[in-house]
Design a protein around this motif. Structure first.
Motif, PDB file in Angstrom:
ATOM      1  N   UNK B  18       0.862  -1.186   0.000  1.00  0.00           N
ATOM      2  CA  UNK B  18       0.000   0.000   0.000  1.00  0.00           C
ATOM      3  C   UNK B  18       0.900   1.237   0.000  1.00  0.00           C
ATOM      4  N   UNK B  19       0.675   2.145  -0.932  1.00  0.00           N
ATOM      5  CA  UNK B  19       1.503   3.356  -1.023  1.00  0.00           C
ATOM      6  C   UNK B  19       0.786   4.570  -0.444  1.00  0.00           C
ATOM      7  N   UNK B  20      -0.526   4.619  -0.645  1.00  0.00           N
ATOM      8  CA  UNK B  20      -1.291   5.721  -0.062  1.00  0.00           C
ATOM      9  C   UNK B  20      -2.526   5.131   0.606  1.00  0.00           C
ATOM     10  N   UNK B  27      -3.956   3.826  -3.140  1.00  0.00           N
ATOM     11  CA  UNK B  27      -3.010   3.521  -4.211  1.00  0.00           C
ATOM     12  C   UNK B  27      -2.198   2.341  -3.712  1.00  0.00           C
ATOM     13  N   UNK B  68       3.920   8.221 -11.772  1.00  0.00           N
ATOM     14  CA  UNK B  68       2.609   7.550 -11.755  1.00  0.00           C
ATOM     15  C   UNK B  68       1.850   7.857 -13.048  1.00  0.00           C
ATOM     16  N   UNK B 112       4.247  13.479 -10.230  1.00  0.00           N
ATOM     17  CA  UNK B 112       4.084  12.657  -9.020  1.00  0.00           C
ATOM     18  C   UNK B 112       4.680  11.264  -9.192  1.00  0.00           C
ATOM     19  N   UNK B 113       5.457  10.872  -8.216  1.00  0.00           N
ATOM     20  CA  UNK B 113       6.061   9.543  -8.275  1.00  0.00           C
ATOM     21  C   UNK B 113       6.165   8.959  -6.876  1.00  0.00           C
ATOM     22  N   UNK B 114       6.216   7.653  -6.800  1.00  0.00           N
ATOM     23  CA  UNK B 114       6.454   6.998  -5.519  1.00  0.00           C
ATOM     24  C   UNK B 114       7.945   7.071  -5.241  1.00  0.00           C
ATOM     25  N   UNK B 116       9.808   4.627  -3.043  1.00  0.00           N
ATOM     26  CA  UNK B 116      10.096   3.531  -2.123  1.00  0.00           C
ATOM     27  C   UNK B 116      11.582   3.242  -2.029  1.00  0.00           C
TER      28      UNK B 116
END
Lengths: 128, 390
Positions: B18-20, B27, B68, B112-114, B116
């Motif tokens: 889970x990212x958001x 997300x 994204x 916008x990007x993750x 991690x």
């Protein structure tokens, strides 16, 4: 504080602290209504595969306005919603920092029996 | 309303990361039983977009290497799935939408990007779990941890690295199976048994996932697993000369030579090496790491050990050719009139400095093997390691 009966045992968790201070939440309407403050567990009738039950019994809030911007940049739904702020001087429920990789200031707010969260949240006037 | 669609063409889904999270996962990455990964992004109460992604694409998205917006607007299959669910949790519809038809306001902002990071994801472990479930050995190799931010490997470097890795496995498999030979081709059956295939690459500091072509037997072991076990053991030993000697003496010359060639490629690539072996047999796989400094020391150690292990020959001969600059020699053996030619080893350079053509010498030769990368054919080469006047 007394908690709704659908909260699991040990929820809120021991490391949650008294909810005081300023935080933000998105709301559909202005003024904020009870519909804007329904937790995931109730909204999904307990069907929350992949989510933690205690977390699902709380409300998502965040403490950094930048995260509101980020959510709006990523999700179309939040672009249309109001941003509401709560400013709690006295402990009103429990709160815990529950960040995700993309929303660092995310907190979970557990609202006790007898408190209407919507009455504590005021829509912030934004310059868009 | 349910979080995940059921009874749909997407299959039985489970959330893997889970990212958001905002009043629920908004997300996240999920996958179905067939191991197809989807990036799921929330649209509104009942609608989601599901983007099918390959493991390498997934890694690029989660590490932030691609945005994204890019992940959705330029999905690998050129389309995404719009999933609508009823409040009661039933999947109402799954519609394939060409990426070009996606309304602009459904998409995240382009920047916008993750983030991690480069760390190996839990998902990769899940991917490895997939391979384990299928009974295959899975071997993950990470390069360039000593060069943060580097996420590419020149093809010219990667090719030899993988080639020598496979050659080392072939030799280790043959040796561990008790069928070790120092010369000649390795039997085809052995090559099939130890064959590894590249199944995915990963963004961030460069990662490679390889899976054995063979499937675990009823008894839980394969030649590939044994060869990987031998390989990981060598990496674990690092540059400890005593332990390397013990191990390589057991494994014999060919395995030592192939491992040396692999180490030479690691050193040439100037990379730390991190490996993670996920064995089909629970409890057998393990991780190991070899920093570049250890690889340099290990290469020197293995070269020394290999010299001791390799076959040497002493012949009485006449020197018929010598090129000091190119470091090549040619001799005629006296008794059987056999000709030898090849490279002059470092340790023989001082011997040949003042050598004279047509003089008689005692030559010490060391046998080396070279593999033709195209045909796999091995050729024996004799290296001159000493030349003493009679």
């Amino acid at each position: 504080m007394a908690w709704p009966e659908y909260f699991p045992a040990d929820c809120p968790p021991d490391d949650a602290t008294d909810a005081v201070g300023n935080f933000y939440r998105f709301a559909e309407s202005d003024p904020v209504t009870g519909k804007d403050c329904i937790c995931l567990w109730i909204r999904q009738n307990g069907n929350i595969q992949g989510a933690n039950k205690c977390g699902a019994c709380g409300l998502s809030v965040f403490t950094d306005l930048k995260d509101a911007d980020r959510l709006r940049k990523i999700f179309k739904t939040y672009r249309k919603k109001h941003l509401a702020a709560a400013s709690l001087a006295t402990p009103t429920g429990k709160i815990k920092s529950t960040p995700t990789s993309a929303i660092k200031s995310h907190h979970t707010w557990w609202v006790p029996i007898g408190v209407q969260a919507e009455t504590l949240l005021i829509v912030v006037k934004e310059h868009k | 309303m349910r979080l995940l669609p059921t009874n749909s063409v997407l299959g039985t889904l489970e959330i893997v990361e889970i990212y958001i999270y905002y009043d629920g996962p908004r997300l996240f990455a999920c996958r179905n039983k067939a191991q197809q990964i989807f990036l799921a992004i929330w649209m509104n109460d009942n609608e989601w977009l599901y983007v099918p992604v390959s493991p390498s694409r997934f890694q690029s998205v989660r590490s932030g290497a691609i945005t994204l917006f890019e992940a959705i607007r330029h999905a690998e299959d050129k389309s995404v799935l719009e999933v609508k669910m009823s409040l009661e949790g039933q999947t109402l519809s799954v519609r394939d939408i060409p990426c070009e038809d996606l309304p602009a306001d459904w998409l995240p902002d382009p920047g916008e990007r993750l983030a991690y990071g480069d760390a190996k994801s839990n998902f990769l472990s899940s991917a490895s779990q997939l391979e384990r479930d299928s009974g295959r050995e899975v071997f993950f190799i990470r390069l360039y941890e000593n060069q943060p931010g580097r996420s590419e490997v020149p093809a010219k470097r990667l090719g030899p690295l993988l080639f020598t890795f496979q050659e080392a496995l072939d030799a280790l498999g043959q040796s561990i199976a008790g069928e070790s030979t120092n010369r000649g081709p390795i039997p085809a059956g052995m090559l099939v048994a130890t064959q590894m295939s590249l199944v995915s690459t990963e963004a961030g500091s460069f990662g490679l996932t390889l899976a054995a072509s063979s499937i675990q037997s009823l008894f839980g072991n394969t030649v590939a697993a044994d060869a990987l076990d031998g390989f990981v053991s060598l990496i674990e030993i690092g540059s400890d000369i005593q332990k390397l000697t013990e191990q390589l003496v057991k494994l014999k010359t060919r395995a030592a030579s192939k491992y040396r060639k692999f180490l030479r490629e690691v050193v040439s690539t100037n990379t730390d090496l991190t490996i993670d072996w996920n064995s089909a047999r629970p409890g057998r796989g393990r991780k190991a790491r070899m920093p570049i400094s250890t690889a340099v020391d290990a290469l020197a150690a293995v070269e020394g050990i290999e010299t001791k292990l390799s076959e040497q020959l002493q012949v009485e001969c006449v020197l018929v050719g010598l090129n000091i600059r190119k470091r090549t020699y040619e001799i005629n053996e006296v008794r059987e009139q056999k000709k030898y030619s090849g490279r002059i080893a470092d340790e023989a350079v001082s011997d040949v400095q003042h050598a004279r053509i047509n003089d008689r010498y005692t030559a010490t030769l060391r046998e080396n093997f070279e593999t033709n990368p195209v045909t796999g054919e091995e050729k024996s080469k004799w290296e001159l390691v000493a030349l003493k006047q009679l």
